[in-house]
Design a protein around this motif. Sequence first.
Motif, short mmCIF file in Angstrom:
data_model
loop_
_atom_site.label_atom_id
_atom_site.label_comp_id
_atom_site.label_asym_id
_atom_site.label_seq_id
_atom_site.Cartn_x
_atom_site.Cartn_y
_atom_site.Cartn_z
N TYR A 681 1.00 -1.18 0.00
CA TYR A 681 0.21 -0.10 0.16
C TYR A 681 0.87 1.22 0.02
CZ TYR A 681 1.08 0.02 5.00
OH TYR A 681 1.71 0.02 6.32
N PRO A 682 1.46 1.53 -1.03
CA PRO A 682 2.60 2.50 -1.11
C PRO A 682 1.91 4.11 -0.70
CG PRO A 682 2.12 1.88 -3.18
CD PRO A 682 1.50 0.88 -2.43
N HIS A 683 0.79 4.36 -1.21
CA HIS A 683 0.04 5.50 -1.01
C HIS A 683 -1.01 5.77 0.39
CE1 HIS A 683 2.13 6.70 -4.86
NE2 HIS A 683 1.46 5.12 -5.38
N TYR A 684 -1.09 4.68 1.20
CA TYR A 684 -2.05 4.96 1.88
C TYR A 684 -1.38 4.63 3.66
CZ TYR A 684 -5.00 4.28 -2.04
OH TYR A 684 -5.30 4.39 -3.25
N THR A 687 -4.38 0.14 6.35
CA THR A 687 -5.19 -0.88 5.72
C THR A 687 -6.15 -1.93 6.43
OG1 THR A 687 -3.21 -2.24 5.30
CG2 THR A 687 -3.60 -0.84 3.56
N VAL A 688 -6.96 -2.37 5.83
CA VAL A 688 -7.89 -3.16 6.54
C VAL A 688 -8.36 -4.27 5.92
CG1 VAL A 688 -10.09 -3.69 7.82
CG2 VAL A 688 -8.82 -1.23 7.88
N SER A 749 -9.62 -2.53 2.41
CA SER A 749 -9.93 -1.17 2.61
C SER A 749 -8.81 -0.31 2.95
CB SER A 749 -10.99 -0.96 3.62
OG SER A 749 -12.13 -1.66 3.18
N ALA A 750 -8.58 0.85 2.19
CA ALA A 750 -7.21 1.66 2.75
C ALA A 750 -7.68 3.05 2.70
CB ALA A 750 -6.23 1.48 1.55
N LEU A 751 -7.20 3.79 3.86
CA LEU A 751 -7.09 5.19 4.03
C LEU A 751 -6.06 5.81 3.27
CD1 LEU A 751 -9.10 6.90 5.97
CD2 LEU A 751 -7.35 6.78 7.47
N GLY A 805 -10.33 10.10 2.30
CA GLY A 805 -10.57 9.32 1.16
C GLY A 805 -10.10 7.85 1.26
N VAL A 806 -10.89 7.03 0.76
CA VAL A 806 -10.85 5.65 1.00
C VAL A 806 -10.99 4.84 -0.34
CG1 VAL A 806 -11.81 3.64 1.95
CG2 VAL A 806 -11.62 5.60 3.43
#
Length: 813
Positions: A681-684, A687-688, A749-751, A805-806
Amino acid sequence: MGKDLVLNLLAEYKALADANAALEEFEVDIQSVDGSHRFDMMHETVIKAYSNVTNVVARLSCGPTCNQNAILLNSHYDSTIVSPGAADDGAGVAVMLEMVRILSMRKRPLKNAVIFLWNGAEESLNDAAHGFITKHKWKDTVRAVLNMEAMGNGGQEILFQANSKEMIEAYSRVPHPHGNVLSNDIFRSGLILSETDYRQFVQHGKVAALDMAYYQNSYLYHTMLDVEETLQKGSLQHFGDNAWSILEYLLTESDLANIDRDSDIIFFDLFGLIFFHYSWDTAVLIHTVIMLISFTLCSIPILARFGRGSSTDVYRAAVNAVKFGVIVIVSTMLSIVTPTLVGAAFMAINRPLTWFAREWYIFVAFAPASAFGMLLLQQVLKSDARSIVQKASAVAKKDGPDVWGSSATDPEAERNAYNAVQFLFTILLFLANWFRLGSSYLVGIYLSFIVLGNIIDLLFTPQSKRNVEHMPWLTYVAALVPVAASTSLSWGVSYLFVPITGRMGATAPADIIVGVIAGGLTFLLLHLIMPLGYRISKAELREIKKIVGAIVIVMFVFFAAKMEPFDETHPKRVFFEYKENKTSGTRELMVAHADPAGMPRVLQLVEAVISSPVFQRDVAETDRDWATIFPFSHFIESYSFDVSHLAPPKPAQAPAPFLTVQDDSYSPTTDLRTLTLTCTYPHYIWTVLSFTAAVHDWSLSDKAILLDKFGRPGARRDHIIRHAGGHGTTSWNLTLTVKGRDKLRILVSALERDGFHEMVDEFAGGIGPARAARSWKWSDGWGSGEVLSRVERVMPEWVSGMFVGVVVSELDV
């Protein structure tokens, strides 16, 4: 930024310490740690994983001998994604830094070591504290912990959790005591949707600990208004004075090697001036003596009939005591039921939380109803003396004056009612002891002074005149002492609970809950009006009931018609999420809230600016939509707006996180599949992973959640794993052993990293620092900001928003 600030100041203080011969060691350590733990809140469970979270740790001591036993002071330099975090927990960070500065120049030798922990991941559910207490090289030397937190925006900090007599003894030395075992009971009950690092230290470190936090002005907690300008003046000094006194005692006097852990402690302060504390065994002994004395005094009216009256007289006295006892118990119940009905009425007319904007409003809105409930049944019963005289008067002169009628008072009934109130508190104290409630001390204090009042009556009123003379006023003066003492406690409860109703859940019956709380507090303040009702005539009491009843109606109409729940400094919390589903290609704006008021207006504004109809989400959909904040997602109400019709935001959101599978193997013999997943997840920022499976084992530390009711692994259930990564972290691994060889459907899901973009100072002049805040600034150009900024611009000033943003993906692995 927070970490760098702490490290820079520590470098300055270490230079001071190097010139101080009294301080042999000043060590600084930076811990980057990975791990996992289980987090339970309000019957919901989430598994937490974390990677590369950072702790800044400093140890000051007199050398190797001191290092064997250390006190740990903890605060966190991260803030929640909704807030700048001046109080939570910038205040704790600042206080600890100042303590390091003082110690670095102090000439007095230390008996024990002190470890300062500035942890970098508390708001992600206590990850960094868990990493320290389970993996840091100094963890085994920690004997005691002082946790410094905030669930408000300043004022007096409160001691609200403790598990050690020695730590309570340390707290008893503070110059500004403010602590109560009642808060300990409340926090253990789970009624407050919050947790602190205290849990990690006690659960995993098995250490003695104190938990102290700001709690006043909790309206600003976890909002954009938690900035230094709104932190109440004197708060830092107050916290610092108390924390320093505790540390001073633990460093120089306490025997940390033999410190105890014992949660059965009674503690409370009196007006912030005197601090009382004693063991549970002592409390039980005191309470037992008080209950025996009380029971004896309540029996006197019956025992007095023996030897000088017939068995009928004894029986009548006993029945009379029971009747008055029933009236008092029912009146007490009505003191809580009537304000509860007022709360239900507010909800029935769709005017919830009209009392929310000020903590003291609940007493104006609900206390009259509670008082009315207590008065309602007074003088329904008459004493034996009054009944006899009334009958004799009617026989002697049917048309003559009423010698004991509606204009007369009833001293004997007053005493019967007083005894009934005393017996009620005796029952309450017995129950509080039975259930081992620390707050039983409060009932014990009330009962003690009620008993004292009864003794005063026995001493000053001859037995022959007890039917014709009222109880002396000194009786009520004595019984009112705990009322005065508990007034500050009542304010404290209102300061704690009223703001919390703005975040306890959109479907929670907040008005009913507050009605119950206000009714209980009013009963404690006004319970003596039940016997006092017999000092006036029936006619006078009837007029008082009419007046109080009218006040109840006027207050209800006033709050329902004129009062609004929210304003700029007492805002409604609304959560906005731009969600892009990479699997389905849909784009949605999710809007959620955590209280029952004000949402129709918010939805109307969003609908107008987005030009899309609103759809309410059910509980399961809400948990999926807001998986990045689970388990809090379980307590919000969520709505969806389709924004797919809008032009695609430019630039688009960053690429979605993805899963890669490594070491995938299957055993036909056991029908078990073992695979290692790498989530990139390089831009968040976190994560879930959400999935349903019969998991037999995994690489996470908590295995108990995998067991069925018989203790066997492999129970098929829903799993939610939240991962937080420190700065620069772009991936994490999870190994699973699951039943069957079928592919797993995993919702990722990622924030967004810095999903709220950046904050800018925006101060409005003219009305003081309450307007000072950090507003949202959409400057990074991400597509989510284009949509969210439209909504942010139309929100009223009484809304405090979280804008994130998600991105979600459904993957088969």
